[in-house]
Design an enzyme around this catalytic site. Sequence first.
Site, short mmCIF file in Angstrom:
data_model
loop_
_atom_site.label_atom_id
_atom_site.label_comp_id
_atom_site.label_asym_id
_atom_site.label_seq_id
_atom_site.Cartn_x
_atom_site.Cartn_y
_atom_site.Cartn_z
N GLU A 166 0.80 -1.21 -0.07
CA GLU A 166 0.00 -0.19 -0.20
C GLU A 166 0.80 1.26 -0.11
O GLU A 166 0.68 2.00 0.84
CB GLU A 166 -1.09 0.05 1.10
CG GLU A 166 -1.93 -1.10 0.98
CD GLU A 166 -3.27 -1.05 1.82
OE1 GLU A 166 -3.42 -0.26 2.67
OE2 GLU A 166 -4.19 -1.86 1.81
N GLU A 210 -4.73 -8.59 -0.85
CA GLU A 210 -5.74 -8.32 0.17
C GLU A 210 -7.13 -8.29 -0.01
O GLU A 210 -7.45 -7.55 -1.25
CB GLU A 210 -5.27 -7.39 1.15
CG GLU A 210 -3.94 -7.40 1.80
CD GLU A 210 -3.89 -6.19 2.60
OE1 GLU A 210 -4.66 -5.31 3.32
OE2 GLU A 210 -2.48 -5.83 2.82
O1 AHR Z 1 -5.58 -6.06 6.59
C1 AHR Z 1 -5.32 -5.08 7.23
C2 AHR Z 1 -4.77 -3.88 6.85
O2 AHR Z 1 -5.56 -3.51 5.47
C3 AHR Z 1 -3.27 -4.21 6.04
O3 AHR Z 1 -2.29 -4.02 6.87
C4 AHR Z 1 -3.40 -3.08 5.15
O4 AHR Z 1 -2.41 -3.46 4.03
C5 AHR Z 1 -4.66 -2.72 4.53
O5 AHR Z 1 -4.87 -1.42 4.68
#
Ligand code: AHR
Length: 514
Positions: A195, A318
């Site tokens: 991110e 994610e």
């Molecule tokens: O999964 C929780 C968080 O969500 C992670 O650390 C991040 O990459 C995302 O914003």
Amino acid sequence: MKKVVLVFVFLLCNQSIFSQKESTVISFKNNESAPIINRNIYGHFAEHLGRCIYGGFFVGDTSKIPNTNGVRNDVVAALKDLKIPNLRWPGGCFADTYHWKDGIGPKENRPTIVNQWWGGVTEDNSFGTHDFLNMCELLETEPYLAGNVGSGTVQELIDWVQYVNFSGKSPMSDLRVKNGRKEPWKVKKWGVGNEAWGCGGNMTADYYAGEYRKYATFMTDWSNSDNIMRIASGANSVDYNWTETIMKNIPGNMLGGVALHYYSVIDWGKKGEDVNFAEDIYFKTMQQALKMEELVTKHSAIMDKYDPKKNIALVVDEWGGWYDVEKGTNPGFLYQQNTMRDAVLAGSTLNIFNNHADRVRMANLAQCVNVLQAVILTDKTRMLLTPTYHVMKMYKVHQDAKLLLISINSPLYTLNGESLPALSVSASKDKNGLVHISLVNVDSKKANTVVIDLNELGIKSVSGIIITSSKLQDHNTFDNPTKIQPAVFKGFQIKKGKLELEIPPFSVITLEGK
Ligand code: AHR
């Protein structure tokens, strides 16, 4: 008498009308060009966040909870059963604060780290590189390491690659041997930051593309063949400009994958409860979840412009449902329960990934244990498997199988004047010739009937497994850990080579045909 006969005929007609269910036909398209569903679509994610690592995976080797080198045996057994293909670590946002050298060597000498993103807790670094990579060997899964670009240096990251991958003599491999590991682990999958647009450094896409090129230049597997997979930190949801900039500015030979992060959240300011939600909230969650179709389609289309041969993978590293934390738990720990809503969300999302297997070749559910849409929850000595776990287990049959291209005109699930496709399907044929069809009925109230021509698929017999329950909010608890579990599905009949099945509301089914 005439009147009586007429009434009888009318009743008969009506009877036959009522027994004729409206059904949706699923047909199969020409399959020659269909891709293999990469098993890495079924990947998981383990971050230093809340009780994911400490208490979830890792309890330490002095714990009375049965463990191997500190890793819970019950968790390992459950994940091995799931056949998890890869595990991402150490974050997430945590990755861009993590200095790997703090997590090697004698545990009593390791410095502490304050987890600035997740609850501000102080960790003792007792779970580090050796612990994670040895755990991956135990799990028979491939590690996927996320490097620190935000607060680290190029040197720090390439030292890490050398430490875990180099078999010859070098400062880092000597250090590894000194710390008890002779053979390198040969880690192939590497995230270049996480991110980068947010917690990874608040960079612009242009700036990150430049940083990526610099980091990637020095990252090698130290075998002169350069066959590690470097994955660029990708877009947040609909940020198509991010993907465009990455694809335009980074040479294809430096990019193994481009990430995408997307969570099914109804409102970031008010995410709603994990268990006590009403039907309209369920509908909104599914509206968000089904947007994954549009996201992977549009990000893939951008990638196609620069990489028409599809050498670079779209890595959704994610994804999952994100709700308010369970009442009474630390808000920074992101602990939530997992209901039938999550089972439907998981099945629908995995169907989208399977159907886009030409470009989506890796994905990681967030997260594996005790965080967000977890497949496992633990409470001290106890462990439970969530409805999402059971869906992942039903879907493991698709790993490395050939996708079957499907055509379906789904009925609608309508609520308060808004509609969603009620049915979601994906199918594959494995190397033994077994056909698997996974179906989800998103509709919260109505069963849907589906017809599949088995002759088209050369199938003679069918069996099935279902995840279903009486209420959307149903979930497994530590006192009742098996309330929701897969059952044999019998709601189908075969007539003249046609399979007709009725999919109950909010349920997930996987059929096996041979
Ligand atoms: O999964 C929780 C968080 O969500 C992670 O650390 C991040 O990459 C995302 O914003």
